[in-house]
Design an enzyme around this catalytic site. Sequence first.
Site, PDB file in Angstrom:
ATOM      1  CB  SER A   1      -0.959   0.011   1.194  1.00  0.00           C
ATOM      2  OG  SER A   1      -0.250   0.024   2.422  1.00  0.00           O
TER       3      SER A   1
ATOM      4  CG  ASP B   1      -4.433   5.622   7.184  1.00  0.00           C
ATOM      5  OD1 ASP B   1      -3.256   5.424   7.562  1.00  0.00           O
ATOM      6  OD2 ASP B   1      -4.935   5.022   6.210  1.00  0.00           O
TER       7      ASP B   1
ATOM      8  CG  HIS C   1      -1.188   4.097   4.857  1.00  0.00           C
ATOM      9  ND1 HIS C   1      -2.423   3.569   5.174  1.00  0.00           N
ATOM     10  CD2 HIS C   1      -0.519   3.128   4.193  1.00  0.00           C
ATOM     11  CE1 HIS C   1      -2.492   2.313   4.709  1.00  0.00           C
ATOM     12  NE2 HIS C   1      -1.360   2.022   4.116  1.00  0.00           N
TER      13      HIS C   1
END
Length: 359
Positions: free
Chosen positions: A44, A334, A337
């Site tokens: 990600s 978040d 991340h």
Amino acid sequence: MKQNSRFLILFLSSINVFFKITGAAPASLPSSAIFPALIVFGDSYADTGNNNYLNTIAKCNFPPYGINFEGGIPTGRFGDGEVFPDLIGSLLSEGLGIKRTIPASLDPTLTSKDLLTGVSFASGGSGFNPWISQSRSALSMEGQLKKLEEYIEKLKKIGGEETTDDIISKSLFLVVSGSNDVPSAAAGNLQYDVESYTSSVIKFASDFMKKLYRYGARRILVVGVPPFGCLPSQRTLGGGLQRDCDQDYNNASKLFNSKLSSMLDSLSPTLQDTKLVYFDYYNSLLELIQSPQRYGFEVVDRGCCGTGLIETLLLCNRYTSSICPNISAYLFWDAYHPSERANRILISKLLEKSVPMLL
Ligand SMILES: *[C@@H]1O[C@H](CO)[C@@H](O)[C@H](O)[C@H]1NC(C)=O
Ligand SMILES: *[C@@H]1O[C@H](CO)[C@@H](O)[C@H](O)[C@H]1NC(C)=O
């Protein structure tokens, strides 16, 4: 060699220009690109939208993700704005052939021109360990290599075999993986201990590098994993009442990184004309966490989305989560991340150190 040092000077000055005068038009620099394309693999931290096209819950193509991306569009990038590949691409594009943002390889609307300057094959939720990727329905590292093979075939149709070989051998290959492998080991929910589990993941990583080499990659930049124990979600889960950094998780991250970096060091000389360069994301990010004022951050232990304690992916959405009033003050977007601004600071350091070693 001469060309390389000339490039370096241009490159280093373009970094300065980029950070001092954001928004300035790029100067016209030589068209003989040192890195004709940026080709990206991983999880990600490097997915630029591939998971939008996969049947997985590891998605974030909804607001408030992408709030700082061009036009505030959620593109499936796991953050508020640009992610690793885009940040590297935009720095390199100042003087080179690479475009500003790096498209997802699964995007069906990609044109030949998009392909020529590089793509990301990365998929959120994937790991070096194929079982990790499978358990999250992400595109595995092996699956990403299959996509590289198709990509090379397409390049050959566009530009012929010789040009393609040339592009592949000069391109920058970016690998950002391990972020889903390491926490699984640290959580102790696998049948192996952290020591042997990290070694088995490194074996997968080493095989991956050798395969990349066989596809023609010669300049490979590998980003280590962050200090997992200091990510907001892990502070909540394992940091006690004070929400300190979880030292078990940090130790697992350090152990993995040290094995990754020595594996790359020993593999590099065995692959002819190949540079495998490791980037220490752990200590770079930790420095921001420990000295936030130096970089203008006010909050480092919570994400900007929602309460910031745990929200990531589906839990960070516009129905349940308001966002913090000033993202610039938050190191994390978040609970998992880092923000675009944080990664941008790290990327400039990364390239300044690594690009000379890749040439
Ligand atoms: C982390 O590693 C350090 C140094 O290897 C060790 O002293 C410490 O006990 C470890 N901490 C945990 C919680 O495992
Ligand atoms: C947002 O945070 C940044 C970084 O701390 C700061 O420079 C800026 O002044 C803040 N903006 C507002 C509107 O408070």
